[in-house]
Design a protein around this motif. Sequence first.
Motif: not given
Length: 162
Positions: A19-23, A25-43
């Motif tokens: 429902s809120d991309m910014g909120r 994204e902050r959550f999943y950055d933290a959680v999935l960063g802990l689990l050794d994921f990488r990230k792409s921000d492609r539209e």
Amino acid sequence: MPDDRIEVIGVDHIYLTVSDMGRAERFYDAVLGLLDFRKSDREIAGAPHRHYFNRIVQITIRPARPGHHAFDAYSPGLHHLCLTVATPADVDRFAAAMRTKGLATSAPALHREYADDYYATFFEDPDGLRHEVMARRAGRDLIVRRWEELTEFLNPVQKLTS
């Protein structure tokens, strides 16, 4: 394997609407960063998407459509998302790191109602989507190790262990 079956070799990606991309994204950055994921921000098609990936799977968040309904685990659709780590100690480390980041998670524990070695922690994303991180179970290892013996569709593991 019978000739009419095609083996799935993995889950490539899972899309979650938020429902809120910014909120989110902050959550999943933290959680999935802990689990050794990488990230792409492609539209995609002009809509923001955040693609989190590791060697196993990609988890993508994208905005929900206007007029969306709140998440309900007991409505048709996704109930929860569970990711597997190697050991119970990894579950403990993950839960501790979540708390350090100020993110709520259940105390890691054995959940024998599921299996004797089912060790997990549970948490929710900002929209209430339920998540779980669990330690790899002996039952999954048994399935991998003896896959070729599991020729029947219904309850084949029970036949191995009975």
